[in-house]
Design an enzyme around this catalytic site. Structure first.
Site, PDB file in Angstrom:
ATOM      1  N   CYS A  70      17.713  12.758  26.689  1.00  0.00           N
ATOM      2  CA  CYS A  70      17.784  12.407  28.109  1.00  0.00           C
ATOM      3  C   CYS A  70      16.403  12.494  28.754  1.00  0.00           C
ATOM      4  O   CYS A  70      15.635  13.413  28.460  1.00  0.00           O
ATOM      5  CB  CYS A  70      18.742  13.335  28.855  1.00  0.00           C
ATOM      6  SG  CYS A  70      20.479  13.077  28.448  1.00  0.00           S
ATOM      7  N   CYS A 140      26.869  18.362  23.338  1.00  0.00           N
ATOM      8  CA  CYS A 140      26.116  17.411  24.158  1.00  0.00           C
ATOM      9  C   CYS A 140      27.006  16.982  25.321  1.00  0.00           C
ATOM     10  O   CYS A 140      28.021  16.311  25.114  1.00  0.00           O
ATOM     11  CB  CYS A 140      25.702  16.198  23.341  1.00  0.00           C
ATOM     12  SG  CYS A 140      24.867  14.931  24.319  1.00  0.00           S
ATOM     13  N   CYS A 355      21.204  -5.768  27.990  1.00  0.00           N
ATOM     14  CA  CYS A 355      20.819  -4.354  28.049  1.00  0.00           C
ATOM     15  C   CYS A 355      19.306  -4.208  28.155  1.00  0.00           C
ATOM     16  O   CYS A 355      18.791  -3.096  28.041  1.00  0.00           O
ATOM     17  CB  CYS A 355      21.342  -3.609  26.821  1.00  0.00           C
ATOM     18  SG  CYS A 355      20.681  -4.233  25.255  1.00  0.00           S
TER      19      CYS A 355
END
Length: 397
Positions: A70, A140, A355
């Protein structure tokens, strides 16, 4: 050691500071932060945060800042949404395209339904930030609940049997689909007893099936699709639903639709509830899964699904012109060859899903040059806390 004030955010979500007249990128910082950093060329490491910028919040995961997964958990919601939307705006601006961009749609849902973990002697997890060193984790939090702790646990158990490996785990409606990659010659039979104990729906080793107790499957509209191993999926179930709704809205009243780069059919199967569909993709296993789902689903309009490499052999205008509308959802590299052919066609409506805003902008420019206008663009956030964004663009001729 250098003391800086962060002035902005880069495309990868890193803070931007100026050092000796040049830009330096500092991960895990936000505009307004005052920090001491260690500079290494164009990049830097955050050594000490001295004052927080107004867009900073406490991260939700204890591994954040160490884990390389992240990048944006420290960014406040409004700043986070603006950053994601700006990724699309900047890509279009650089391509010279003006378009109305909608507010970012939050599509994280219950979390990511697929992950790949590295399994090593010291545990299972992701790589540390800016490193090839493993960070072993226990859970996670950005994964769906069925994977949060189960995926690392599975990876550790599999490492005991096969050694260093990468373990991909997908949560499906019928159980967990697990694929182990080792890069070594290992017989799948050695994993059979463990596979039976783990209780997974399917386990494969380096592409060879070890055990399948239930075919991993997901609901797509009215259809239940049995997934081939390693098949492409949208990151979250909520994103798939959101993107499909945007696609269907963009298609309007089209009665015949070409779905290009269709995968296992997340759009084709939903569109087929009201329109005839031609679906194409180079992935033969995905096409077979789509065709099987069509055969066993009632209430669909006719669907023709074929395997075709649309990069090397795109549909030409003579093939496209028989459809009211086109939807295409290519890989990150985009669909330049196919976009060129669409631009030459007479099809009235084109819906593009992407994307990667930069390859979308390149393909969009081709369509605009061919006489289309970009009616609307909607950014969709399914890659939560990452510097990536999905988007849907609707073109009208």
């Amino acid at each position: 050691m250098t003391r800086v004030t962060i002035a902005g955010l880069g495309r990868r979500g890193e803070g931007i500071a100026e050092v000796d007249g040049r830009r330096v990128f500092v991960p895990f910082t936000v505009p307004g932060d005052v920090a001491d950093i260690a500079v290494e060329g164009e990049r830097a490491t955050l050594v000490s945060l001295l004052a927080s910028g107004p867009g900073r919040v406490a991260p939700s995961c204890g591994y954040f800042g160490v884990c390389g997964g992240c990048a944006l958990q420290h960014l406040a919601p409004a700043a986070y949404a603006a950053f994601k939307r700006d990724l699309v705006a900047e890509a279009l601006r650089q391509a010279g395209i003006e378009a109305a961009i909608a507010t970012l749609v939050d599509a994280r849902g219950d979390g990511r339904r697929r992950t790949t973990l590295h399994a090593r002697r010291e545990g299972a997890g992701y790589m540390r930030a800016r490193s090839h060193e493993l960070l072993a984790i226990e859970a996670c939090p950005i994964l769906v609940p069925a994977l949060q702790a189960a995926a690392p646990r599975l990876a550790r158990a599999l490492h005991a049997a096969v050694g260093d490996s990468d373990v991909a785990v997908t949560a499906t409606a019928t159980g967990l689909d697990v694929a182990v990659a080792t890069g070594r010659k290992l017989g799948p039979g050695r994993l059979l007893p463990l596979a039976q104990r783990l209780g997974v729906a399917r386990l494969s080793l380096d592409g060879e099936l070890v055990l399948e107790t239930h075919a991993p499957a997901l609901r797509m509209g009215k259809a239940l699709v049995e997934l081939p191993p390693a098949s492409f999926l949208q990151a979250t179930a909520a994103a798939e639903e959101t993107l499909a709704a945007l696609v269907i809205a963009g298609l309007g009243k089209a009665r015949s639709v070409a779905d290009l780069f269709c995968g296992v059919g997340p759009f084709a199967l939903r569109v087929a509830e009201s329109a005839r569909v031609f679906a194409a993709d180079s992935d033969r296993a995905a096409i077979a899964a789509l065709a099987r789902a069509v055969r066993f689903t009632r209430g669909l309009k006719p669907v023709t699904a074929i395997a075709r490499d649309l990069f090397r052999d795109p549909l030409a205008p003579v093939e496209l012109d028989s459809y009211d509308a086109i939807v295409f959802d290519p890989p990150r590299a985009g669909a330049e060859a196919q976009a060129r052919e669409i631009a030459r066609s007479k099809v009235k409506t084109v819906v593009a899903v992407s994307c990667e805003p930069r390859s979308f902008a390149r393909d969009a420019a081709l369509l605009l040059a061919g006489g289309y206008r970009l009616a609307e663009v909607t950014p969709v956030d399914q890659f939560v806390y990452s510097p990536h964004v999905e988007l849907v663009g609707v073109f009208r001729r």
